[in-house]
Every structure is written in structure tokens, then in C-alpha cells.
Design an enzyme around this catalytic site. Structure first.
Site, PDB file in Angstrom:
ATOM      1  N   VAL A  69      51.126  68.728  50.818  1.00  0.00           N
ATOM      2  CA  VAL A  69      52.274  68.544  49.931  1.00  0.00           C
ATOM      3  C   VAL A  69      52.217  67.124  49.385  1.00  0.00           C
ATOM      4  O   VAL A  69      52.137  66.163  50.149  1.00  0.00           O
ATOM      5  CB  VAL A  69      53.608  68.791  50.673  1.00  0.00           C
ATOM      6  CG1 VAL A  69      54.796  68.463  49.763  1.00  0.00           C
ATOM      7  CG2 VAL A  69      53.696  70.238  51.151  1.00  0.00           C
ATOM      8  N   ALA A 114      52.574  61.850  50.712  1.00  0.00           N
ATOM      9  CA  ALA A 114      51.994  63.198  50.845  1.00  0.00           C
ATOM     10  C   ALA A 114      51.836  63.501  52.332  1.00  0.00           C
ATOM     11  O   ALA A 114      51.959  62.606  53.172  1.00  0.00           O
ATOM     12  CB  ALA A 114      50.632  63.260  50.168  1.00  0.00           C
ATOM     13  N   LYS A 115      51.604  64.735  52.654  1.00  0.00           N
ATOM     14  CA  LYS A 115      51.262  65.100  54.030  1.00  0.00           C
ATOM     15  C   LYS A 115      50.495  66.391  54.013  1.00  0.00           C
ATOM     16  O   LYS A 115      50.691  67.229  53.127  1.00  0.00           O
ATOM     17  CB  LYS A 115      52.546  65.286  54.851  1.00  0.00           C
ATOM     18  CG  LYS A 115      52.328  65.178  56.326  1.00  0.00           C
ATOM     19  CD  LYS A 115      52.195  63.716  56.727  1.00  0.00           C
ATOM     20  CE  LYS A 115      52.286  63.458  58.194  1.00  0.00           C
ATOM     21  NZ  LYS A 115      52.675  62.062  58.444  1.00  0.00           N
ATOM     22  N   GLY A 116      49.624  66.562  54.999  1.00  0.00           N
ATOM     23  CA  GLY A 116      48.864  67.788  55.106  1.00  0.00           C
ATOM     24  C   GLY A 116      48.969  68.356  56.508  1.00  0.00           C
ATOM     25  O   GLY A 116      49.331  67.657  57.461  1.00  0.00           O
ATOM     26  N   ASP A 155      46.990  62.009  61.670  1.00  0.00           N
ATOM     27  CA  ASP A 155      48.341  62.274  62.173  1.00  0.00           C
ATOM     28  C   ASP A 155      48.144  63.037  63.486  1.00  0.00           C
ATOM     29  O   ASP A 155      47.080  62.909  64.112  1.00  0.00           O
ATOM     30  CB  ASP A 155      49.153  63.053  61.123  1.00  0.00           C
ATOM     31  CG  ASP A 155      50.650  62.976  61.374  1.00  0.00           C
ATOM     32  OD1 ASP A 155      51.254  61.932  61.070  1.00  0.00           O
ATOM     33  OD2 ASP A 155      51.237  63.949  61.882  1.00  0.00           O
TER      34      ASP A 155
END
Ligand code: GLU
Length: 425
Positions: A69, A114-116, A155
Site C-alpha cells: 500500500v 508505504a507498507k507491504g 519489518d
């Protein structure tokens, strides 16, 4: 019927995206953000869902679901980690992506957010399965990531090795080596000195500032740490070295408690050797939930979301809550903590040391010139101290709690630059 309503409420409280949005709405209202900007900033810029086929070691193909995202690009390339876990959801990744936007704005570094995430259980996968999954996920994201577009990082359950695979896959497609496409790489592969410790070090820095502000002394400060990974383990080690008294720490299975203080270097050695804190001598076992309610001055949740909720917030005894994890406190718990006078160092400030050092890594990669660890740590110190005081000053001037102050500061910065750039509508 009543039970159903209760269930709905619980599900909502546990939804990190809703927790993020309710703070966003509150802060936007206090800022009197105009409606057009509000509409633009409350949604992500782009959401990618991809299905990743992977050859498993026994020869069959497993298809994993992956997300990225990209919440906002106003202040620069999107930035944020990738997590591997069985319970990853799109709403969680959405919340985490938005938190990255606000986090980068709080510490004033030139990134969006953003993050995945990939739904998988890395503990059940071999290194080669993880490598194939990471490479295929990267290939699917090729058009969307890059040093000027979106820069992933580690992460939960991803690490330097994961970043090396992403960098290599991206570079193979680009036909040349592109180091700045990810941060959190091994030092010998264009990583930054100090990056591995940076989130923990950032926590130490802001806790030091809070302790000074509240006229406390490190040696009289009892600290409880939930989590002993890259964030909790390193924060506990650095705080122990600085003279704080770490009275409890946990891993995913549970924790250990000794009111007289734990020798953290021995605890970490035990953990490295046995892969669990269980049976550590000189301490009593506690569950992860009991641990949060122990007597202490500083509570440092550094595990995952939704640990402090409306169910246990009133029993939290700390003076300072330093959020090492992203979203460890639900929005419903905020009011209880405020009423009880807990000094909260919110996640988007407290754990920003990691992404701040990621920024240094990205800068060094683009310069091709690498800094000494002292230089990295000094620059990290400057940014974390300044950001802590920006947030507490903002809270005092506007008469709001630290969390809302951090959101207001961040939203104001992103809104300002969006106004200056203009909305391409
Ligand atoms: N995953 C970390 C965070 O949540 C680091 C992100 C980064 O360095 O881009 O802040």
C-alpha cells in the site's frame, strides 16, 4: 443482539486502520483541515494486491497473497517496511502505510509512506522458499518501487537478507546495481552503519528526553519491555547499558520478571542460545498480557498491534508509555491513558529512529559515500531530540495529548506541501 453489537465494537477496536483513522479524523478536525485536502489525505494513493506463486522445496506450487500500500508521495518517495506473517490483512497494511506517512513527517524526512506484507508463516518456510517468495513479490512490484518511487525496508519477520534479495532482484531487472531501492541492507551491501540498532537507539533517545522532562532518573526508572526482537531486544540492551532497570522482557511465547532488575546481556545470550526466554534463571515467568500490567515507570511495547486496549488500559501502571511497535495502543485506550496521566510517546515518534536511519542509508547509497557509525548516531540523536521537543511543544501549545500533537504536526506538514504542489485533480 447485545452480544452482536459488542462483537462489532471489539472487531472495530482491533482494526488498526480504524484506530489510525479515528486519530486522523480527530487531528484533522482540530487543524480545521479543508474538506478537499481531508478527502485526499484520508485515502491511500495506491493499493497493490498480488498473488505470488512459489515453488516449495517439495516441488509443489503454493500461491501467497502479497500487498503493497502506497499511502502518500507528497513529501518524497514512499517509504516503509515489508512484513511476513500469517495474520497480515489489507487493513493492517493500510494502517501501517499511513503511519509511515505521518512518521516520516513527524521526523521531517523527505519521504511519503508505504507498507507491504505477505500472508505466510515464515517459521514454517525454508530459506530457499523465502528467497523465491521474496524475489517473485519484488518482480511483481518492479514498476512501483525504486529509489525515487517507493523504498521498502525490513519489518516483522523480514531482515537484512530479505532486503539483499529485493535489491538483487530489482537490480537484475534494471540491468545494473541499484542499491538505494531498499534500506536495512547488510552493511557490506551498501547498508548503513547503525541501521540495525537505530529503532532501539531512537527509543532510548526519546525515553531519555521524557525522563528528563518528568524530572526522573534513569537508575530509579523501572522498565518493562514487551518483545525482544530487533526493536525490544536492542532498546532493552541500550537502556540497560545506560543504567535503566529493566524488570521484565518477553518474547512471542511469554516473559520473565525480576523486580530487582534483569541483566539484559545475560538474558539476550540465553535467548540467542535457547531461542526462548523460558527457563531463564533469576526471574519469574509472566504472560505477555500480565507483563503489560506490571509495576514500572516505563512501559515499552515492542511487539505488535492492539496490546493496550479498552480492556486493560486502566490497569497499565507506567508513567511513560514508549511505543516501540506500530499501533500497540488502540484508539479506544487513548482516553483512559490520558485520564490516568500516562505520558505517551506515540509510535510515529517513538519508533521513528529506524526510518530516520533508513533515510541516512538512502542518502549514503545515492552519494556512494558511507559515514562512520558515530556520524550516523549523532545525526539520529539530533533528529530524534528535535522531533521529541517539536511534539511536546505542539502538545503544550495546543492543549492536546502527545499522540494527537504528533498527528497534527504530521498532517499539517503533509497538507502544507500538498497545497504548495497543488492537487492534480
Ligand atoms: N519497518 C520500520 C518502521 O515501521 C522501518 C521502515 C523503514 O525503514 O522504511 O518504521
Amino acid at each position: 443482539m447485545a452480544a452482536l453489537v459488542d462483537d462489532v465494537r471489539t472487531i472495530r477496536e482491533e482494526n488498526p486502520f480504524e484506530s489510525m483513522m479515528s486519530r486522523f479524523d480527530h487531528a484533522a478536525q482540530l487543524l480545521q483541515l479543508d474538506l478537499d485536502l481531508y478527502k485526499v489525505l484520508r485515502v491511500p494513493n495506491r493499493e497493490i494486491t498480488t498473488y505470488i506463486p512459489v515453488f516449495m522445496d517439495d516441488g509443489h506450487i503454493e500461491v501467497f497473497t502479497g500487498y503493497r500500500v502506497q499511502h502518500n508521495f507528497a513529501r518524497g518517495p514512499a517509504k516503509g517496511g515489508i512484513r511476513y506473517a500469517p495474520d497480515v490483512t489489507l487493513d493492517e497494511v493500510r494502517a501501517l502505510a499511513a503511519w509511515m506517512t505521518w512518521k516520516c513527517a513527524v521526523v521531517n524526512i523527505p519521504f511519503g509512506g508505504a507498507k507491504g506484507g505477505i500472508i505466510c508463516d515464515p517459521s514454517q518456510m525454508s530459506q530457499s522458499e523465502l528467497e523465491r517468495m521474496t524475489r517473485r513479490y519484488t518482480a511483481e512490484l518492479i514498476d512501483f518501487i525504486g529509489p525515487e518511487r517507493d523504498v521498502p525496508a525490513p519489518d516483522m519477520n523480514t531482515n537484512e537478507q530479505t532486503m539483499a534479495w529485493i535489491m538483487d532482484t530489482y537490480s537484475m531487472h534494471a540491468r545494473h546495481t541499484v542499491t538505494a531501492v531498499v534500506t536495512g541492507k547488510p552493511i557490506d551491501l551498501a547498508g548503513s552503519r547503525g541501521r540495525r540498532e537505530a529503532t532501539g537507539r531512537g527509543l532510548l533517545i526519546v525515553i531519555d528526553e521524557a525522563v528528563k522532562k518528568l524530572a526522573m532518573k534513569p537508575e530509579e526508572t523501572r522498565v518493562v519491555v514487551q518483545g525482544s526482537g530487533n526493536v525490544g531486544g536492542i532498546a532493552a540492551t541500550l537502556m540497560h547499558e545506560k543504567g535503566y532497570k529493566i524488570v521484565a522482557i518477553s518474547d512471542i511465547h511469554g516473559g520473565i520478571h525480576n523486580p530487582k532488575g534483569l541483566d539484559i546481556s545475560r538474558v539476550m545470550a540465553h535467548l540467542a542460545k535457547h531461542r526462548t526466554l523460558e527457563k531463564y534463571p533469576e526471574a519469574d515467568p509472566v504472560s505477555n498480557h500480565e507483563l503489560l500490567e506490571l509495576d514500572c515507570e516505563v512501559l515499552l511495547p515492542a511487539a505488535t498491534e492492539n496490546q493496550i486496549t479498552s480492556n486493560n488500559a486502566s490497569r497499565i501502571k507506567c508513567k511513560i508509555l514508549a511505543e516501540g511497535a506500530n499501533g500497540p495502543t488502540t484508539a479506544a485506550a487513548d482516553d483512559v491513558l490520558e485520564r490516568n496521566g500516562v505520558f505517551v510517546i506515540p509510535d510515529i515518534l517513538a519508533n521513528a529512529g529506524g526510518v530516520t536511519c533508513s533515510y541516512f542509508e538512502w542518502v549514503q547509497d545515492r552519494m556512494g559515500y558511507f559515514w562512520k557509525e558515530d556520524v550516523v548516531n549523532e545525526r539520529l540523536q539530533d533528529i530524534m531530540v528535535a522531533s521529541f521537543h517539536d511534539v511536546s511543544k505542539y502538545a503544550e501549545t495546543h492543549g492536546v495529548n502527545n499522540r494527537i500533537a504528533a498527528y497534527m504536526l504530521a498532517i499539517d506538514r503533509v497538507a502544507y506541501i500538498t497545497r504548495v504542489r497543488g492537487i492534480y485533480a
